[in-house]
Design a protein around this motif. Sequence first.
Motif, PDB file in Angstrom:
ATOM      1  N   ARG A  90       0.823  -1.214   0.000  1.00 25.85           N
ATOM      2  CA  ARG A  90       0.000   0.000   0.000  1.00 25.85           C
ATOM      3  C   ARG A  90       0.859   1.267   0.000  1.00 25.85           C
ATOM      4  NH1 ARG A  90      -1.418   3.803   3.149  1.00 25.85           N
ATOM      5  NH2 ARG A  90      -0.087   2.930   4.765  1.00 25.85           N
ATOM      6  N   PRO A  91       1.847   1.407   0.914  1.00 19.54           N
ATOM      7  CA  PRO A  91       2.676   2.617   0.849  1.00 19.54           C
ATOM      8  C   PRO A  91       3.476   2.710  -0.450  1.00 19.54           C
ATOM      9  CG  PRO A  91       3.547   1.068   2.468  1.00 19.54           C
ATOM     10  CD  PRO A  91       2.186   0.595   2.101  1.00 19.54           C
ATOM     11  N   PHE A  92       3.800   1.568  -1.063  1.00 15.67           N
ATOM     12  CA  PHE A  92       4.504   1.610  -2.342  1.00 15.67           C
ATOM     13  C   PHE A  92       3.623   2.267  -3.406  1.00 15.67           C
ATOM     14  CE2 PHE A  92       5.390  -0.319  -6.496  1.00 15.67           C
ATOM     15  CZ  PHE A  92       6.718   0.061  -6.656  1.00 15.67           C
ATOM     16  N   ARG A  93       2.328   1.917  -3.410  1.00 15.44           N
ATOM     17  CA  ARG A  93       1.417   2.533  -4.372  1.00 15.44           C
ATOM     18  C   ARG A  93       1.307   4.040  -4.139  1.00 15.44           C
ATOM     19  NH1 ARG A  93      -1.866  -2.161  -3.414  1.00 15.44           N
ATOM     20  NH2 ARG A  93      -3.156  -0.933  -1.986  1.00 15.44           N
ATOM     21  N   VAL A  94       1.233   4.442  -2.862  1.00 16.59           N
ATOM     22  CA  VAL A  94       1.177   5.879  -2.555  1.00 16.59           C
ATOM     23  C   VAL A  94       2.443   6.572  -3.045  1.00 16.59           C
ATOM     24  CG1 VAL A  94       1.085   7.579  -0.697  1.00 16.59           C
ATOM     25  CG2 VAL A  94      -0.330   5.519  -0.568  1.00 16.59           C
ATOM     26  N   ALA A  95       3.588   5.921  -2.823  1.00 17.09           N
ATOM     27  CA  ALA A  95       4.857   6.516  -3.250  1.00 17.09           C
ATOM     28  C   ALA A  95       4.911   6.681  -4.760  1.00 17.09           C
ATOM     29  CB  ALA A  95       6.023   5.653  -2.775  1.00 17.09           C
ATOM     30  N   VAL A  96       4.391   5.699  -5.504  1.00 15.38           N
ATOM     31  CA  VAL A  96       4.393   5.785  -6.968  1.00 15.38           C
ATOM     32  C   VAL A  96       3.577   6.986  -7.430  1.00 15.38           C
ATOM     33  CG1 VAL A  96       3.605   4.674  -9.085  1.00 15.38           C
ATOM     34  CG2 VAL A  96       4.846   3.341  -7.361  1.00 15.38           C
ATOM     35  N   TRP A  97       2.377   7.154  -6.859  1.00 14.73           N
ATOM     36  CA  TRP A  97       1.557   8.310  -7.227  1.00 14.73           C
ATOM     37  C   TRP A  97       2.237   9.619  -6.840  1.00 14.73           C
ATOM     38  CZ3 TRP A  97      -2.235   8.465 -10.522  1.00 14.73           C
ATOM     39  CH2 TRP A  97      -3.003   7.329 -10.762  1.00 14.73           C
ATOM     40  N   THR A  98       2.842   9.626  -5.659  1.00 14.08           N
ATOM     41  CA  THR A  98       3.478  10.856  -5.193  1.00 14.08           C
ATOM     42  C   THR A  98       4.686  11.206  -6.043  1.00 14.08           C
ATOM     43  OG1 THR A  98       2.770  10.295  -2.949  1.00 14.08           O
ATOM     44  CG2 THR A  98       4.415  12.033  -3.176  1.00 14.08           C
ATOM     45  N   ILE A  99       5.482  10.201  -6.417  1.00 17.11           N
ATOM     46  CA  ILE A  99       6.617  10.448  -7.295  1.00 17.11           C
ATOM     47  C   ILE A  99       6.133  10.966  -8.648  1.00 17.11           C
ATOM     48  CG2 ILE A  99       8.446   9.310  -8.613  1.00 17.11           C
ATOM     49  CD1 ILE A  99       8.948   7.542  -6.193  1.00 17.11           C
ATOM     50  N   SER A 100       5.015  10.431  -9.118  1.00 18.16           N
ATOM     51  CA  SER A 100       4.460  10.915 -10.383  1.00 18.16           C
ATOM     52  C   SER A 100       4.125  12.402 -10.288  1.00 18.16           C
ATOM     53  CB  SER A 100       3.204  10.122 -10.741  1.00 18.16           C
ATOM     54  OG  SER A 100       3.490   8.741 -10.891  1.00 18.16           O
ATOM     55  N   ALA A 101       3.510  12.796  -9.162  1.00 23.45           N
ATOM     56  CA  ALA A 101       3.192  14.217  -8.968  1.00 23.45           C
ATOM     57  C   ALA A 101       4.458  15.063  -8.930  1.00 23.45           C
ATOM     58  CB  ALA A 101       2.389  14.402  -7.679  1.00 23.45           C
ATOM     59  N   LEU A 102       5.477  14.554  -8.240  1.00 22.69           N
ATOM     60  CA  LEU A 102       6.716  15.316  -8.126  1.00 22.69           C
ATOM     61  C   LEU A 102       7.459  15.386  -9.453  1.00 22.69           C
ATOM     62  CD1 LEU A 102       7.808  13.985  -4.656  1.00 22.69           C
ATOM     63  CD2 LEU A 102       7.297  16.357  -5.208  1.00 22.69           C
ATOM     64  N   LEU A 103       7.393  14.326 -10.234  1.00 21.94           N
ATOM     65  CA  LEU A 103       8.004  14.365 -11.557  1.00 21.94           C
ATOM     66  C   LEU A 103       7.350  15.440 -12.423  1.00 21.94           C
ATOM     67  CD1 LEU A 103       8.485  10.566 -12.352  1.00 21.94           C
ATOM     68  CD2 LEU A 103      10.291  12.284 -12.100  1.00 21.94           C
ATOM     69  N   ILE A 104       6.037  15.553 -12.299  1.00 15.40           N
ATOM     70  CA  ILE A 104       5.334  16.610 -13.026  1.00 15.40           C
ATOM     71  C   ILE A 104       5.811  17.981 -12.553  1.00 15.40           C
ATOM     72  CG2 ILE A 104       3.073  17.672 -13.428  1.00 15.40           C
ATOM     73  CD1 ILE A 104       1.875  14.819 -13.100  1.00 15.40           C
ATOM     74  N   GLY A 105       5.902  18.141 -11.222  1.00 17.02           N
ATOM     75  CA  GLY A 105       6.358  19.414 -10.669  1.00 17.02           C
ATOM     76  C   GLY A 105       7.792  19.738 -11.049  1.00 17.02           C
ATOM     77  N   GLN A 106       8.669  18.721 -10.995  1.00 16.51           N
ATOM     78  CA  GLN A 106      10.065  18.961 -11.329  1.00 16.51           C
ATOM     79  C   GLN A 106      10.249  19.216 -12.822  1.00 16.51           C
ATOM     80  OE1 GLN A 106      12.537  19.439  -9.027  1.00 16.51           O
ATOM     81  NE2 GLN A 106      10.697  19.408  -7.767  1.00 16.51           N
ATOM     82  N   ALA A 107       9.397  18.589 -13.634  1.00 15.99           N
ATOM     83  CA  ALA A 107       9.440  18.892 -15.070  1.00 15.99           C
ATOM     84  C   ALA A 107       9.130  20.366 -15.300  1.00 15.99           C
ATOM     85  CB  ALA A 107       8.446  18.012 -15.825  1.00 15.99           C
ATOM     86  N   GLY A 108       8.148  20.879 -14.562  1.00 11.68           N
ATOM     87  CA  GLY A 108       7.862  22.305 -14.647  1.00 11.68           C
ATOM     88  C   GLY A 108       9.047  23.137 -14.193  1.00 11.68           C
ATOM     89  N   GLY A 109       9.725  22.696 -13.119  1.00 13.42           N
ATOM     90  CA  GLY A 109      10.901  23.417 -12.640  1.00 13.42           C
ATOM     91  C   GLY A 109      12.038  23.397 -13.642  1.00 13.42           C
ATOM     92  N   VAL A 110      12.215  22.273 -14.334  1.00 15.29           N
ATOM     93  CA  VAL A 110      13.242  22.186 -15.373  1.00 15.29           C
ATOM     94  C   VAL A 110      12.949  23.175 -16.502  1.00 15.29           C
ATOM     95  CG1 VAL A 110      14.200  20.710 -17.190  1.00 15.29           C
ATOM     96  CG2 VAL A 110      13.914  19.810 -14.873  1.00 15.29           C
ATOM     97  N   VAL A 111      11.679  23.250 -16.885  1.00 17.01           N
ATOM     98  CA  VAL A 111      11.306  24.187 -17.946  1.00 17.01           C
ATOM     99  C   VAL A 111      11.556  25.628 -17.503  1.00 17.01           C
ATOM    100  CG1 VAL A 111       9.391  25.069 -19.341  1.00 17.01           C
ATOM    101  CG2 VAL A 111       9.641  22.612 -18.980  1.00 17.01           C
ATOM    102  N   VAL A 112      11.237  25.939 -16.242  1.00 21.10           N
ATOM    103  CA  VAL A 112      11.512  27.286 -15.723  1.00 21.10           C
ATOM    104  C   VAL A 112      12.998  27.597 -15.826  1.00 21.10           C
ATOM    105  CG1 VAL A 112      11.618  28.664 -13.610  1.00 21.10           C
ATOM    106  CG2 VAL A 112       9.527  27.435 -14.185  1.00 21.10           C
ATOM    107  N   THR A 113      13.844  26.645 -15.401  1.00 14.65           N
ATOM    108  CA  THR A 113      15.293  26.857 -15.458  1.00 14.65           C
ATOM    109  C   THR A 113      15.758  27.045 -16.898  1.00 14.65           C
ATOM    110  OG1 THR A 113      15.517  25.434 -13.519  1.00 14.65           O
ATOM    111  CG2 THR A 113      17.524  25.949 -14.740  1.00 14.65           C
ATOM    112  N   MET A 114      15.277  26.187 -17.801  1.00 17.32           N
ATOM    113  CA  MET A 114      15.680  26.268 -19.204  1.00 17.32           C
ATOM    114  C   MET A 114      15.268  27.604 -19.824  1.00 17.32           C
ATOM    115  SD  MET A 114      14.675  22.380 -20.365  1.00 17.32           S
ATOM    116  CE  MET A 114      15.000  22.694 -22.104  1.00 17.32           C
ATOM    117  N   VAL A 115      14.032  28.027 -19.561  1.00 17.55           N
ATOM    118  CA  VAL A 115      13.546  29.275 -20.147  1.00 17.55           C
ATOM    119  C   VAL A 115      14.311  30.468 -19.580  1.00 17.55           C
ATOM    120  CG1 VAL A 115      11.560  30.830 -20.288  1.00 17.55           C
ATOM    121  CG2 VAL A 115      11.263  28.388 -20.715  1.00 17.55           C
ATOM    122  N   ALA A 116      14.493  30.497 -18.258  1.00 22.96           N
ATOM    123  CA  ALA A 116      15.207  31.624 -17.636  1.00 22.96           C
ATOM    124  C   ALA A 116      16.645  31.698 -18.135  1.00 22.96           C
ATOM    125  CB  ALA A 116      15.172  31.487 -16.118  1.00 22.96           C
ATOM    126  N   ASN A 117      17.330  30.549 -18.207  1.00 22.64           N
ATOM    127  CA  ASN A 117      18.703  30.539 -18.713  1.00 22.64           C
ATOM    128  C   ASN A 117      18.765  30.906 -20.193  1.00 22.64           C
ATOM    129  OD1 ASN A 117      20.064  29.905 -16.340  1.00 22.64           O
ATOM    130  ND2 ASN A 117      19.898  27.708 -16.648  1.00 22.64           N
TER     131      ASN A 117
END
Length: 558
Positions: free
Chosen positions: A237-264
């Motif tokens: 059960r916690p593994f499933r929660v972690a998978v969903w949470t990592i998915s959310a964070l990957l989405i967030g970090q992808a946005g952060g990568v785009v911010v860094t790329m655009v600003a640079n």
Amino acid sequence: MAAGGGLGRASALMASGSMVSRVLGIVRNALLVACVGSMGGTSDAFQTANTLPNTIFILLSGGVLSAVLIPEITRAMAREDGGQDIIDRLLTAAFGLVTIVAVAATLLAAPLITLFQLQGPARDLGIFFAYLCLPQIFFYGVSAILGQVLNAHDRFAAVMWTPVLANVVQIAGMGIFLSQYLGAQPAERWTPPMIWLLAGTATLGVAVQAVALIPALRGTGFRFTPRWGWRGYGFRRPFRVAVWTISALLIGQAGGVVVTMVANAVASAAREAGVVVAGYMVYTLAFQIFMVPHGIITTSILTALYPRMARSAHAGDVAGLRSDVTRALTVPALIMVPISAAAVALAAPGVKVLTPSLEPPGVTSLAWAFSLMAVGLFPYGVVALQQRYALARGDGRMNVRFQLVVTGVQLLSCGAALLVPPAWAVAVICAGQTLGNGLAALAFVAVAQRQVGGLPLRRLGVLLLRLVVVSVPAALLAGGAVAWVSGALPFAWTTSLLALGAGTAAFLVAFALGTRLLRIPELDATLPRRFRPAGAAGAAGAADTHTPGSNSGTGDGV
């Protein structure tokens, strides 16, 4: 932990540690600007490399450590045997994971830096910095793992105070650097000893922070024995929660990568055209200043509430969960709304005071970026509450849905940043952060209202309206005081300090008078009794403890 005083003491203790750490962080940032500058290839190279460990670690911390460790440790501790065997296996897996990720990321330093659109000498310097900074992932991981165990034992002090040590080490390193080398050199002039000193002490500070938690952990009586094997221990059960949470964070970090790329990319293109504009360094500095009030106030409250929310969710205590959510919405609002207004009014002199080496163009760019972020302080805190609320309930899908909202708006703002004049690109990105968090905060309140059986939305709405009505005129008066002082004296650090003092005094006086006129009961309840308006105590107490649909006496004093 006691329902009322315990949470209040824990929040206050964490807030004090966070306050000292954030103040030292401001000093560190000012020295960092002196070392690498604020707008240029060198500053973007260091900031990209030194932020990269945090970007990767957030995936581990939010996706695995926070999502799994706190809920599972609290669940294991409720067992008759204390759950030591389960906790040991969880920690063994966590330590192994952070080690693997830290080693892999360090080996991939060159392609990771290349991803962030640095060009020429700035790219080469960024890669060298990254090789020295990426091992921070391991030490961040160790610090987070030990911190989660301490939090599960309701021991919060060390977790909030050890970052002070990291800042002290890093400040010392920058002081030595400035005593030996000229600051803010172009990227092509940096030598290996300069790079080792600046980036090496940055990593050393994070290592000291992690090691300093060990004595506090031993003080709880906790002992760790590595144990391998995870089948049959209920980790699916916690593994499933972690998978969903990592998915959310990957989405967030992808946005952060785009911010860094655009600003640079915007800053690099402008430099090639012979123009210096705000880039990723300015965005990062603005965000770090923005995080000072959030870290001191909201994070301290949510860190204390998270184990409680997890316990309430495990026990099916809807009333307790409702009370904690109400508390986590009300108390930050009381502080963050006026802070947001004051921050906008005082941004320009405040930025100059905090970063004395900045020239007028840098001050203007950083002040605009910070002001646009500061408007969203309260929504940002609500989104942070949403993340902990979802993890406490074991609902990883919720984090994905809300992260899609925040990141979607962030990506739209990055697209808009490429269309506006380069000088305004970072400001547009900052505005996108505020808008995205605002939409996600509204959506979360609507969802939580349904899931916990009702929230006092009318009272919260009236509270926010009153705070805005009081804060905006106070901010306008503070802005007038800043403009008067700044216009009467030449541009200098001392002028900014005087303007900041005059503006702060004007805001506090106007805000105090406004709150007395409107009689905000929730705010009165947070003041010492002798400072409360006559007749406010009863109203304040009633507003503080009453949650519709909950048992009486569920309010927590923070």
